[in-house]
Design a protein around this motif. Sequence first.
Motif, PDB file in Angstrom:
ATOM      1  N   ASP A 167      19.378 -17.784  63.032  1.00 36.11           N
ATOM      2  CA  ASP A 167      19.510 -17.395  64.436  1.00 36.11           C
ATOM      3  C   ASP A 167      18.496 -18.130  65.306  1.00 36.11           C
ATOM      4  O   ASP A 167      18.829 -18.587  66.407  1.00 36.11           O
ATOM      5  CB  ASP A 167      19.314 -15.886  64.568  1.00 36.11           C
ATOM      6  N   ARG A 168      17.266 -18.266  64.811  1.00 38.38           N
ATOM      7  CA  ARG A 168      16.225 -18.968  65.567  1.00 38.38           C
ATOM      8  C   ARG A 168      16.594 -20.427  65.783  1.00 38.38           C
ATOM      9  O   ARG A 168      16.514 -20.954  66.900  1.00 38.38           O
ATOM     10  CB  ARG A 168      14.891 -18.865  64.817  1.00 38.38           C
ATOM     11  N   MET A 169      17.014 -21.110  64.698  1.00 37.04           N
ATOM     12  CA  MET A 169      17.345 -22.533  64.790  1.00 37.04           C
ATOM     13  C   MET A 169      18.591 -22.757  65.649  1.00 37.04           C
ATOM     14  O   MET A 169      18.652 -23.714  66.426  1.00 37.04           O
ATOM     15  CB  MET A 169      17.543 -23.124  63.387  1.00 37.04           C
ATOM     16  N   ALA A 170      19.578 -21.873  65.511  1.00 38.42           N
ATOM     17  CA  ALA A 170      20.814 -21.996  66.297  1.00 38.42           C
ATOM     18  C   ALA A 170      20.515 -21.857  67.787  1.00 38.42           C
ATOM     19  O   ALA A 170      21.090 -22.562  68.617  1.00 38.42           O
ATOM     20  CB  ALA A 170      21.825 -20.952  65.851  1.00 38.42           C
ATOM     21  N   SER A 171      19.594 -20.949  68.128  1.00 42.73           N
ATOM     22  CA  SER A 171      19.210 -20.772  69.534  1.00 42.73           C
ATOM     23  C   SER A 171      18.514 -22.018  70.063  1.00 42.73           C
ATOM     24  O   SER A 171      18.763 -22.447  71.195  1.00 42.73           O
ATOM     25  CB  SER A 171      18.281 -19.561  69.682  1.00 42.73           C
ATOM     26  N   ALA A 172      17.649 -22.601  69.235  1.00 39.86           N
ATOM     27  CA  ALA A 172      16.927 -23.809  69.648  1.00 39.86           C
ATOM     28  C   ALA A 172      17.872 -24.993  69.833  1.00 39.86           C
ATOM     29  O   ALA A 172      17.666 -25.837  70.712  1.00 39.86           O
ATOM     30  CB  ALA A 172      15.851 -24.147  68.619  1.00 39.86           C
ATOM     31  N   LEU A 173      18.932 -25.048  69.029  1.00 43.67           N
ATOM     32  CA  LEU A 173      19.904 -26.147  69.118  1.00 43.67           C
ATOM     33  C   LEU A 173      20.945 -25.910  70.204  1.00 43.67           C
ATOM     34  O   LEU A 173      21.647 -26.839  70.611  1.00 43.67           O
ATOM     35  CB  LEU A 173      20.610 -26.343  67.776  1.00 43.67           C
ATOM     36  N   GLY A 174      21.083 -24.655  70.630  1.00 41.15           N
ATOM     37  CA  GLY A 174      22.064 -24.330  71.659  1.00 41.15           C
ATOM     38  C   GLY A 174      23.495 -24.391  71.171  1.00 41.15           C
ATOM     39  O   GLY A 174      24.404 -24.777  71.916  1.00 41.15           O
ATOM     40  N   VAL A 175      23.727 -24.000  69.908  1.00 42.32           N
ATOM     41  CA  VAL A 175      25.090 -24.028  69.355  1.00 42.32           C
ATOM     42  C   VAL A 175      25.769 -22.681  69.604  1.00 42.32           C
ATOM     43  O   VAL A 175      25.093 -21.656  69.765  1.00 42.32           O
ATOM     44  CB  VAL A 175      25.078 -24.352  67.842  1.00 42.32           C
ATOM     45  N   PRO A 176      27.090 -22.640  69.642  1.00 39.27           N
ATOM     46  CA  PRO A 176      27.802 -21.380  69.940  1.00 39.27           C
ATOM     47  C   PRO A 176      27.693 -20.351  68.828  1.00 39.27           C
ATOM     48  O   PRO A 176      27.269 -20.642  67.713  1.00 39.27           O
ATOM     49  CB  PRO A 176      29.256 -21.838  70.137  1.00 39.27           C
ATOM     50  N   ARG A 177      28.118 -19.130  69.152  1.00 34.10           N
ATOM     51  CA  ARG A 177      28.034 -18.004  68.223  1.00 34.10           C
ATOM     52  C   ARG A 177      28.837 -18.244  66.942  1.00 34.10           C
ATOM     53  O   ARG A 177      28.444 -17.794  65.860  1.00 34.10           O
ATOM     54  CB  ARG A 177      28.561 -16.751  68.941  1.00 34.10           C
ATOM     55  N   SER A 178      29.948 -18.933  67.051  1.00 31.92           N
ATOM     56  CA  SER A 178      30.799 -19.163  65.881  1.00 31.92           C
ATOM     57  C   SER A 178      30.062 -19.927  64.790  1.00 31.92           C
ATOM     58  O   SER A 178      30.269 -19.694  63.600  1.00 31.92           O
ATOM     59  CB  SER A 178      32.061 -19.929  66.289  1.00 31.92           C
ATOM     60  N   VAL A 179      29.171 -20.854  65.193  1.00 35.37           N
ATOM     61  CA  VAL A 179      28.397 -21.639  64.217  1.00 35.37           C
ATOM     62  C   VAL A 179      27.449 -20.723  63.446  1.00 35.37           C
ATOM     63  O   VAL A 179      27.285 -20.864  62.228  1.00 35.37           O
ATOM     64  CB  VAL A 179      27.623 -22.769  64.922  1.00 35.37           C
ATOM     65  N   ARG A 180      26.839 -19.766  64.131  1.00 31.18           N
ATOM     66  CA  ARG A 180      25.923 -18.834  63.471  1.00 31.18           C
ATOM     67  C   ARG A 180      26.668 -17.973  62.453  1.00 31.18           C
ATOM     68  O   ARG A 180      26.156 -17.712  61.356  1.00 31.18           O
ATOM     69  CB  ARG A 180      25.245 -17.930  64.506  1.00 31.18           C
ATOM     70  N   GLU A 181      27.867 -17.554  62.831  1.00 27.93           N
ATOM     71  CA  GLU A 181      28.672 -16.735  61.907  1.00 27.93           C
ATOM     72  C   GLU A 181      29.016 -17.531  60.647  1.00 27.93           C
ATOM     73  O   GLU A 181      28.898 -17.032  59.527  1.00 27.93           O
ATOM     74  CB  GLU A 181      29.958 -16.270  62.593  1.00 27.93           C
ATOM     75  N   VAL A 182      29.461 -18.781  60.826  1.00 30.58           N
ATOM     76  CA  VAL A 182      29.838 -19.631  59.681  1.00 30.58           C
ATOM     77  C   VAL A 182      28.627 -19.913  58.813  1.00 30.58           C
ATOM     78  O   VAL A 182      28.701 -19.860  57.578  1.00 30.58           O
ATOM     79  CB  VAL A 182      30.490 -20.946  60.173  1.00 30.58           C
ATOM     80  N   ALA A 183      27.477 -20.213  59.434  1.00 35.46           N
ATOM     81  CA  ALA A 183      26.245 -20.484  58.683  1.00 35.46           C
ATOM     82  C   ALA A 183      25.835 -19.262  57.861  1.00 35.46           C
ATOM     83  O   ALA A 183      25.403 -19.393  56.708  1.00 35.46           O
ATOM     84  CB  ALA A 183      25.128 -20.888  59.638  1.00 35.46           C
ATOM     85  N   SER A 184      25.985 -18.083  58.440  1.00 35.87           N
ATOM     86  CA  SER A 184      25.632 -16.841  57.737  1.00 35.87           C
ATOM     87  C   SER A 184      26.536 -16.619  56.528  1.00 35.87           C
ATOM     88  O   SER A 184      26.070 -16.200  55.465  1.00 35.87           O
ATOM     89  CB  SER A 184      25.740 -15.650  58.692  1.00 35.87           C
ATOM     90  N   VAL A 185      27.818 -16.910  56.694  1.00 32.47           N
ATOM     91  CA  VAL A 185      28.767 -16.763  55.577  1.00 32.47           C
ATOM     92  C   VAL A 185      28.432 -17.748  54.462  1.00 32.47           C
ATOM     93  O   VAL A 185      28.447 -17.389  53.275  1.00 32.47           O
ATOM     94  CB  VAL A 185      30.219 -16.979  56.068  1.00 32.47           C
ATOM     95  N   ILE A 186      28.098 -18.995  54.816  1.00 33.46           N
ATOM     96  CA  ILE A 186      27.747 -20.012  53.817  1.00 33.46           C
ATOM     97  C   ILE A 186      26.493 -19.591  53.056  1.00 33.46           C
ATOM     98  O   ILE A 186      26.420 -19.708  51.826  1.00 33.46           O
ATOM     99  CB  ILE A 186      27.548 -21.396  54.486  1.00 33.46           C
ATOM    100  N   TYR A 187      25.486 -19.077  53.789  1.00 30.77           N
ATOM    101  CA  TYR A 187      24.245 -18.655  53.117  1.00 30.77           C
ATOM    102  C   TYR A 187      24.511 -17.472  52.187  1.00 30.77           C
ATOM    103  O   TYR A 187      23.981 -17.420  51.074  1.00 30.77           O
ATOM    104  CB  TYR A 187      23.172 -18.279  54.141  1.00 30.77           C
ATOM    105  N   ARG A 188      25.341 -16.518  52.633  1.00 28.93           N
ATOM    106  CA  ARG A 188      25.672 -15.377  51.779  1.00 28.93           C
ATOM    107  C   ARG A 188      26.355 -15.837  50.489  1.00 28.93           C
ATOM    108  O   ARG A 188      26.084 -15.311  49.400  1.00 28.93           O
ATOM    109  CB  ARG A 188      26.579 -14.404  52.533  1.00 28.93           C
ATOM    110  N   ARG A 189      27.237 -16.812  50.618  1.00 27.91           N
ATOM    111  CA  ARG A 189      27.924 -17.337  49.431  1.00 27.91           C
ATOM    112  C   ARG A 189      26.930 -18.009  48.487  1.00 27.91           C
ATOM    113  O   ARG A 189      27.004 -17.833  47.265  1.00 27.91           O
ATOM    114  CB  ARG A 189      29.004 -18.341  49.847  1.00 27.91           C
ATOM    115  N   ALA A 190      25.991 -18.777  49.066  1.00 31.15           N
ATOM    116  CA  ALA A 190      24.981 -19.446  48.241  1.00 31.15           C
ATOM    117  C   ALA A 190      24.101 -18.420  47.524  1.00 31.15           C
ATOM    118  O   ALA A 190      23.731 -18.610  46.350  1.00 31.15           O
ATOM    119  CB  ALA A 190      24.117 -20.356  49.115  1.00 31.15           C
ATOM    120  N   LEU A 191      23.782 -17.322  48.202  1.00 31.43           N
ATOM    121  CA  LEU A 191      22.969 -16.260  47.598  1.00 31.43           C
ATOM    122  C   LEU A 191      23.730 -15.578  46.471  1.00 31.43           C
ATOM    123  O   LEU A 191      23.162 -15.319  45.392  1.00 31.43           O
ATOM    124  CB  LEU A 191      22.571 -15.242  48.671  1.00 31.43           C
TER     125      LEU A 191
END
Length: 328
Positions: free
Chosen positions: A150-174
């Motif tokens: 969330d911190r990095m996404a805010s700094a990059l100014g990317v939309p909410r959808s990117v944060r959701e996808v990144a969270s899903v990818i991290y959950r899968r990796a975990l």
Amino acid sequence: MTRPTRQRDHDRQRVGDEDAEEAEIDIEDVDELDPEDFDPEDLTRTADGELIHEETGMIIEDEQIDPGPEWRAFNHSERQEKSRVGAPTTKTMHDKGLTTTIDWKDKDAYGRSISSKKRSQMHRLRKWQERIRTKDAGERNLQFALSEVDRMASALGVPRSVREVASVIYRRALNEDLIRGRSIEGVSTAALYAACRKEGIPRSLEEISEVSRVDRKEIGRTYRYISQELGLEMRPVDPKKYVPRFSSELELSEEVQSKANEIIETTAEQGLLSGKSPTGYAAAAIYAASLLCNEKKTQREVADVAQVTEVTIRNRYQEQIEAMGIHS
């Protein structure tokens, strides 16, 4: 010559009787029909939610569940007051946003300040609430990683959808135990970079590494590892996606952008893009287009915006103008 009135009435009555007999036959046959034999094109959904067969009038479906609220509201504030649901679930929070939170305002339901004894009690409750939100090390890991995303996404100014996808990818990796032996920051950054590529948001590794707490090499290495292990199908980044942002930062016109896209398309068809960095390729095309459109920018200016070296721009520029048949 017209028939007598009595004859016409007799004929009309006979036709009416025949229609009635046919109607009776049809109605009797309806009970024997199987709804599965009906053509879907003959079925109609009414305003009441019933599904009927137009030809026979048979009701196929009549029990509809109303998912709406049982109350009525006539404006936004009334709707907010009567609504009894919270925020939608989200993958960007480790508990998906399902746990409760205790408000930091030390006031009661009527907005009045609470006593010092109650304030102390609420302070302890808040502390324990934060502690019990994460029941084990896995949840603490996820909480920290998603806050980093969330911190990095805010700094990059990317939309909410990117944060959701990144969270899903991290959950899968975990879940696949791909975090073991790697830093949480490295995997969360790699997940964010993968999400940017998945959603078609042009962000280079250099830009990602600037907002991350890990270096570029580790991000690239971790990204390749998780994308391979999770089977993430990544298409090559199109250099044209960088053109609008770079051109905007350089304050170049639409004409330059159009020319840069033309250069990228023409040279890519000749196979020049293969194995090249998309950011460097886009930067060189913008530099070439700015010269052709008399809006000259120096290689240093373009290199700073694209975060590539001047040598990269010179090399790609020479290849592109030769492929275009332009003499410098």
